[in-house]
Design an enzyme around this catalytic site. Structure first.
Site, mmCIF file in Angstrom:
data_model
loop_
_atom_site.group_PDB
_atom_site.id
_atom_site.type_symbol
_atom_site.label_atom_id
_atom_site.label_comp_id
_atom_site.label_asym_id
_atom_site.label_seq_id
_atom_site.Cartn_x
_atom_site.Cartn_y
_atom_site.Cartn_z
ATOM 1 N N ASN A 9 -7.381 8.923 -1.141
ATOM 2 C CA ASN A 9 -6.960 8.269 -2.374
ATOM 3 C C ASN A 9 -8.236 7.839 -3.098
ATOM 4 O OD1 ASN A 9 -6.031 6.614 -4.400
ATOM 5 N ND2 ASN A 9 -5.164 5.053 -3.044
ATOM 6 N N LYS A 11 -8.562 6.499 -5.993
ATOM 7 C CA LYS A 11 -8.413 5.317 -6.862
ATOM 8 C C LYS A 11 -9.087 5.604 -8.215
ATOM 9 C CE LYS A 11 -7.982 2.624 -2.704
ATOM 10 N NZ LYS A 11 -8.131 1.370 -1.998
ATOM 11 N N HIS A 96 1.545 1.557 -3.694
ATOM 12 C CA HIS A 96 0.241 1.134 -3.162
ATOM 13 C C HIS A 96 0.066 -0.368 -3.430
ATOM 14 C CE1 HIS A 96 -4.072 0.741 -2.553
ATOM 15 N NE2 HIS A 96 -3.979 1.834 -1.816
ATOM 16 N N GLU A 98 -2.372 -1.993 -4.504
ATOM 17 C CA GLU A 98 -3.110 -2.379 -5.721
ATOM 18 C C GLU A 98 -2.172 -2.488 -6.928
ATOM 19 O OE1 GLU A 98 -6.242 0.436 -5.085
ATOM 20 O OE2 GLU A 98 -6.963 -0.790 -3.425
ATOM 21 N N GLU A 165 -0.439 0.460 5.344
ATOM 22 C CA GLU A 165 -1.743 -0.004 4.876
ATOM 23 C C GLU A 165 -1.767 -1.529 4.868
ATOM 24 O OE1 GLU A 165 -3.994 3.177 2.555
ATOM 25 O OE2 GLU A 165 -2.873 2.038 1.081
ATOM 26 N N GLY A 171 -10.424 -1.715 2.037
ATOM 27 C CA GLY A 171 -11.705 -1.951 1.372
ATOM 28 C C GLY A 171 -12.508 -3.093 1.975
ATOM 29 N N SER A 204 -9.681 1.056 5.537
ATOM 30 C CA SER A 204 -11.047 1.158 6.096
ATOM 31 C C SER A 204 -11.187 2.234 7.168
ATOM 32 C CB SER A 204 -11.513 -0.198 6.634
ATOM 33 O OG SER A 204 -11.619 -1.133 5.583
HETATM 34 P P1 13P Z 1 -10.126 2.013 2.042
HETATM 35 O O1 13P Z 1 -10.134 3.216 2.956
HETATM 36 O O2 13P Z 1 -11.254 2.010 1.057
HETATM 37 O O3 13P Z 1 -9.998 0.748 2.828
HETATM 38 O O4 13P Z 1 -8.804 2.123 1.134
HETATM 39 C C1 13P Z 1 -7.586 2.362 1.747
HETATM 40 C C2 13P Z 1 -6.561 2.625 0.730
HETATM 41 O O5 13P Z 1 -6.173 1.763 -0.030
HETATM 42 C C3 13P Z 1 -6.038 4.012 0.640
HETATM 43 O O6 13P Z 1 -4.914 4.061 -0.184
#
Ligand code: 13P
Length: 245
Positions: A9, A11, A96, A98, A165, A171, A204
């Site tokens: 992903n 982003k 997601h 976010e 997740e 992150g 992560s």
């Molecule tokens: P990270 O791998 O950067 O922690 O992000 C995970 C994520 O949100 C994938 O959708």
């Protein structure tokens, strides 16, 4: 046997030019990928055509990072399922953490997104997961159960991916311990009620943690953020080596 799905992903990263450079470096790294796994990348909408063109024939599926629930209309800034299908997109991330956090997406809206995606032949990747507060107050199972129940109302489980997740692992560099991620993924499979559903872990994930994660019985793949932006890291993740058994 469930086929593993290794998804990136991106982003809000990667211009078309950066996507072209990534694709050139990534393609040779996935040439000899075992047949037991599939690679999916979710670039920003604007980079979808570039990614498709530069990884054509490499066996990589392209995902969208979201999809609107309406067919078309006055929804400034949004994208429809038909627009994605026209570009060869096969999967769509929905729910997601976010957009749940920054744009206050609700389980009901996420459910509508998943249903619209399926109506157009897109495989939804439904993300679920608890915050640190929720984990510390022992609400993890209740929160995820609700996200699954409401998010998957009238969704066909045979054409679906669920990504666990945990928000505190996204992150932050804190990967959820593989055994605990496996336990939650197993619960999710039970709540979905379909043995063949693909359940991913995300948060992560790195080349250092992938083999352990993929060695777990209920983890069928990963959804990778930061480490999917680097072709070498994501190439290593796609080439994970899970212990036999
Ligand atoms: P990270 O791998 O950067 O922690 O992000 C995970 C994520 O949100 C994938 O959708």
């Amino acid at each position: 046997m469930r086929k593993a799905v290794i998804a990136g992903n991106w982003k809000m990263h990667m211009t078309c030019e950066e996507t072209r450079v990534f694709a050139a470096a990534f393609r040779p790294l996935i040439e000899d990928l075992p047949a037991d796994r599939q690679v999916v990348i979710a670039p920003p909408f604007t980079s979808i055509p570039t990614l498709s063109r530069h990884l054509a024939g490499a066996g990589v599926s392209v995902a969208a990072q979201n999809v609107h629930w309406e067919e078309k209309g006055a929804y400034t800034g949004m994208i429809s399922a038909a627009m994605l299908v026209e570009h060869g997109v096969s999967h769509a991330i929905v729910g997601h953490s976010e957009p749940r956090k920054y744009y206050s997406e609700t389980d009901e809206q996420i459910n509508l997104r998943a249903r619209t995606a399926q109506r157009h032949g897109l495989i939804p990747i439904l993300c679920v997961g608890e915050s640190l507060d929720q984990r510390e107050s022992s609400e993890t199972e209740r929160v995820i159960h609700r996200q699954i129940e409401q998010g998957l109302h009238a969704v066909d489980p045979s054409s679906l991916i669920v990504a666990y997740e945990p928000i505190w692992a996204i992150g932050t560099g804190k990967t959820c311990a593989a055994e605990e991620a496996n336990r939650i993924c197993g619960l999710i499979r039970g709540w979905v009620g379909h043995d063949d559903v693909i359940v991913q872990y995300g948060g992560s994930v790195t080349p250092a943690t992938i083999d352990d994660l993929m060695g777990q019985s209920d983890i069928d793949g990963v959804l990778v953020g930061g480490a999917s932006l680097d072709p070498l890291s994501f190439g290593r993740i796609a080439n994970y080596q899970a212990p036999a058994g």
